[in-house]
Write a protein that holds these residues in place. Structure first.
Motif, mmCIF file in Angstrom:
data_model
loop_
_atom_site.group_PDB
_atom_site.id
_atom_site.type_symbol
_atom_site.label_atom_id
_atom_site.label_comp_id
_atom_site.label_asym_id
_atom_site.label_seq_id
_atom_site.Cartn_x
_atom_site.Cartn_y
_atom_site.Cartn_z
ATOM 1 N N LYS A 61 42.323 38.300 37.346
ATOM 2 C CA LYS A 61 42.739 38.054 38.548
ATOM 3 C C LYS A 61 41.744 37.997 39.643
ATOM 4 O O LYS A 61 41.667 36.875 40.626
ATOM 5 N N ARG A 117 38.274 35.871 30.503
ATOM 6 C CA ARG A 117 39.563 36.315 30.279
ATOM 7 C C ARG A 117 40.118 37.004 29.145
ATOM 8 O O ARG A 117 41.060 37.831 28.784
ATOM 9 N N SER A 167 39.460 35.014 39.278
ATOM 10 C CA SER A 167 39.954 33.589 39.417
ATOM 11 C C SER A 167 39.868 33.569 40.940
ATOM 12 O O SER A 167 39.511 32.396 41.555
ATOM 13 N N GLU A 168 40.187 34.443 41.763
ATOM 14 C CA GLU A 168 40.033 34.637 43.151
ATOM 15 C C GLU A 168 38.424 34.419 43.708
ATOM 16 O O GLU A 168 38.318 33.836 44.445
ATOM 17 N N LYS A 202 43.796 42.304 32.963
ATOM 18 C CA LYS A 202 44.578 41.527 33.655
ATOM 19 C C LYS A 202 44.088 41.539 35.074
ATOM 20 O O LYS A 202 43.868 40.650 35.943
#
Length: 331
Positions: A258, A249, A261-262, A254
């Motif tokens: 994301k 990250r 993270s998923e 961004k």
């Protein structure tokens, strides 16, 4: 009036990703804020505590300078200088030493850590402790207070240095009248501790660093060495505390962050994460890497910019020392 921000990096080793994420990138981002006046310095005097070879210190100083420049520091909009080029800093350190209690220095984290290490090894408490190490916080206070700094970007593990600078400033101000501003620590909470390849804080002393400008193949090799847990490839994984995710990250957009993270929640394999991490890191660093090596081949450019920085900074330091000497009666 613009707020003053100051950041220094010691030339005690080749700059690594931890330096970049935790100090260099946030500091350069701050320099793009028109409401701030930014001071950036190479802390070569601090480096004398651990670097004893002239050629090594000189080379590492050039590497630190080239790192800042390659990563986008605008020397026209900020002040970029070498600590040793400003002799007034050493003068101020001595004056501040007289306003600093030994008890305060006894509580410095670096000194306490060395004492604890010696005790664990059955050595004398102060074995290997030079006065540069012991007085390190006073020199750092001089770096900060000389320029009436408002903000100092630091990681959580370095907050104590700012607290000590405030204590020293208050002690001087009580004795001689208001002279120094009390600096504030600026902490980037999400990058306070940057993990290394073994999961501990990225540090040269642990041998777990990733040099910022290491070549592609070596970068990929170091990323593959990053330690992970035993979670199966298809099992959900927690991003919290994940070295791979924290590094990812710091370099990804961004949207990419994301999506990653998923992917962690869906059960992405660590091998795939390492491949993705290499791609985003190499993407962001390939241009600066080329510029870094170009600068090191032509050190005249670096020398010229540091000389220019000295010429901007020294008059400021000179005026401050005149004020300090006037306050203490040494005019």
């Amino acid at each position: 009036m613009k707020r003053r921000t100051i950041t220094g990096v010691k030339p005690t080793g080749t700059p690594h990703i931890g330096n970049y994420i935790g100090a260099i990138k946030p500091a350069i981002d701050l320099s793009k804020n028109n409401s701030r006046e930014c001071f950036y310095f190479i802390a070569d005097l601090h480096a004398l505590n651990s670097i004893y070879k002239r050629a090594e210190l000189k080379q590492l100083t050039y590497e630190v300078a080239a790192t800042w420049l390659a990563l986008g520091l605008d020397t026209e909009e900020s002040l970029f200088y070498r600590q040793s080029d400003i002799p007034e800093l050493v003068q101020l350190q001595w004056v501040l030493s007289a306003a600093t209690s030994k008890g305060l220095m006894n509580r410095a984290h670096a000194y306490k850590a060395k004492v604890a290490e010696n005790q664990a090894d059955g050595k004398e408490e102060d074995d290997g402790v030079n006065m540069g190490l012991f007085n390190y916080p006073i020199m750092m206070a001089a770096d900060i207070l000389m320029f009436q700094s408002d903000d100092v970007p630091v990681g959580k593990d370095n907050i104590q240095h700012i607290e000590m600078a405030r204590d020293i400033a208050q002690s001087f101000n009580r004795n001689y009248g208001y002279t120094f501003k009390l600096p504030e620590a600026v902490i980037a909470e999400d990058t306070a501790v940057i993990p290394g390849t073994d999961g501990r804080k990225m540090s040269k002393s642990y041998g777990n660093t990733i040099p910022i400008f290491t070549e592609e193949k070596e970068l990929e090799k170091r990323i593959k060495r990053i330690r992970t847990d035993s979670t199966a490839p298809d099992e959900p994984k927690d991003t919290k505390g994940s070295t791979l995710f924290e590094l990812y990250r710091a370099f990804a957009t961004k949207v990419e962050t994301k999506q990653m993270s998923e992917a962690f929640a869906s059960g992405i394999g660590y091998g795939t994460v390492k491949q993705e991490l290499f791609m985003v890191m190499n993407r962001e660093l390939s241009g600066p890497r080329k510029e870094f090596h170009t600068l090191l081949k032509d050190k005249v450019i670096i020398d010229r910019l540091l000389t220019k920085g000295k010429e901007k900074v020294q008059p400021v330091a000179n005026l401050m020392m005149e004020e300090v000497y006037r306050k203490i009666g040494l005019t």
